[in-house]
Motif scaffolding. Structure first.
Motif, short mmCIF file in Angstrom:
data_model
loop_
_atom_site.label_atom_id
_atom_site.label_comp_id
_atom_site.label_asym_id
_atom_site.label_seq_id
_atom_site.Cartn_x
_atom_site.Cartn_y
_atom_site.Cartn_z
N SER A 242 -5.02 4.65 -3.19
CA SER A 242 -3.72 4.04 -2.90
C SER A 242 -2.83 3.99 -4.13
O SER A 242 -3.28 3.58 -5.21
N PRO A 243 -1.56 4.34 -3.96
CA PRO A 243 -0.60 4.06 -5.04
C PRO A 243 -0.24 2.57 -4.99
O PRO A 243 -0.46 1.90 -3.97
N VAL A 244 0.33 2.09 -6.09
CA VAL A 244 0.90 0.74 -6.11
C VAL A 244 2.33 0.85 -5.59
O VAL A 244 3.13 1.64 -6.10
N TYR A 245 2.63 0.11 -4.54
CA TYR A 245 3.99 0.00 -4.02
C TYR A 245 4.40 -1.47 -4.14
O TYR A 245 3.84 -2.32 -3.45
N PRO B 268 -0.32 -2.43 -1.64
CA PRO B 268 -0.51 -1.12 -1.00
C PRO B 268 0.72 -0.69 -0.23
O PRO B 268 1.52 -1.55 0.19
N PRO B 269 0.91 0.61 0.03
CA PRO B 269 1.98 1.06 0.92
C PRO B 269 1.81 0.47 2.32
O PRO B 269 0.67 0.19 2.74
N ALA B 270 2.92 0.32 3.03
CA ALA B 270 2.90 -0.35 4.33
C ALA B 270 1.88 0.22 5.33
O ALA B 270 1.21 -0.57 6.02
N PRO B 271 1.72 1.55 5.43
CA PRO B 271 0.75 2.04 6.43
C PRO B 271 -0.68 1.59 6.15
O PRO B 271 -1.42 1.26 7.07
N THR C 296 -3.16 4.63 -8.37
CA THR C 296 -2.24 5.12 -9.40
C THR C 296 -0.95 4.31 -9.35
O THR C 296 -0.60 3.71 -8.32
N ALA C 297 -0.24 4.29 -10.47
CA ALA C 297 1.03 3.55 -10.55
C ALA C 297 1.92 4.19 -11.60
O ALA C 297 1.42 4.80 -12.56
#
Ligand SMILES: Cc1cc2nc3c(=O)[nH]c(=O)nc-3n(C[C@H](O)[C@H](O)[C@H](O)COP(=O)(O)O)c2cc1C
Length: 193
Positions: A85-88, A92-95, A128-129
């Motif tokens: 997962s990326p950092v949003y 986590p991203p919404a999905p 990742t970020a």
């Protein structure tokens, strides 16, 4: 039954950094003769948890007309689970968050119905970020750990790569090359123990 490793692709960005990390891990697992199952969260039709409390009685989600029944089955089947997962906005991203929230029925099983997961499984988080600060992973890590906890999953390895923004940037990141094999090793050693 042959153990299978479930890879959860949290990013909506195809060919992005976390997809690349998961793909590399998948190749290692497949090379070791393991079966790999993949879940692309952004491709799933997942309605958000509405907090209705229905699962408090039965441990089952009342929403049944989307892709979550297949997700529950895939997670149940897995001997180990790796989330990429990326950092949003620190999480986590919404999905991916929508998928995690729909495991509230598993939270209810553990915490309200005293039904604990029957086996202890292994898990890992690859994140990742864009920010250069390593502390950017704190919230995402805690959210994924909370999910793992209701699933009876022990986080046995993590790989957090900060300062990685453009699509595919991890491909030439030495940290991915040096640290990813250790993640694969930790998962494989738990599956074959
Ligand atoms: C909507 C959105 C929110 C983001 N929020 C953050 C953030 O809060 N902190 C950060 O360091 N990077 C943030 N990023 C950057 C991503 O975490 C970074 O580009 C990551 O490597 C993307 O991984 P991917 O290619 O697997 O999608 C954000 C990117 C997007 C598109």
């Amino acid at each position: 039954m042959e153990e299978q490793i479930l890879l959860v692709y949290g990013s909506p960005r195809r060919g992005g950094n976390t997809h690349l990390l998961l793909d590399r891990l998948a190749a290692t697992f497949e090379h070791a003769g393991m079966r790999v199952d993949r879940l692309y969260c952004a491709d799933l039709r997942v309605r958000p948890c509405v907090g209705c409390g229905g699962c408090a009685e039965t441990g089952e989600c009342v929403i049944r007309d989307d892709d979550m029944p297949a997700v529950y089955r895939a997670v149940d089947r897995a001997g180990a689970l790796v989330v990429g997962s990326p950092v949003y906005f620190l999480g986590p991203p919404a999905p991916l968050k929508a998928v995690i929230d729909r495991f509230q029925c598993h939270w209810a099983r553990v915490n309200l119905l005293n039904r604990r997961p029957q086996r202890r499984r292994a898990g890992a988080l690859l994140a990742t970020a864009g920010s250069p600060s390593h502390s950017v992973f704190t919230c995402l890590h805690r959210i994924v750990d909370a999910w793992f906890e209701v699933l009876g999953i022990e986080g046995v390895a993590n790989l957090f790569l900060e300062n990685v923004d453009e699509r595919g940037r991890v491909a030439d990141d030495l940290r991915a090359e040096t640290d990813l094999p250790a993640v694969a090793h930790r998962i494989l050693e738990r599956l074959t123990a």
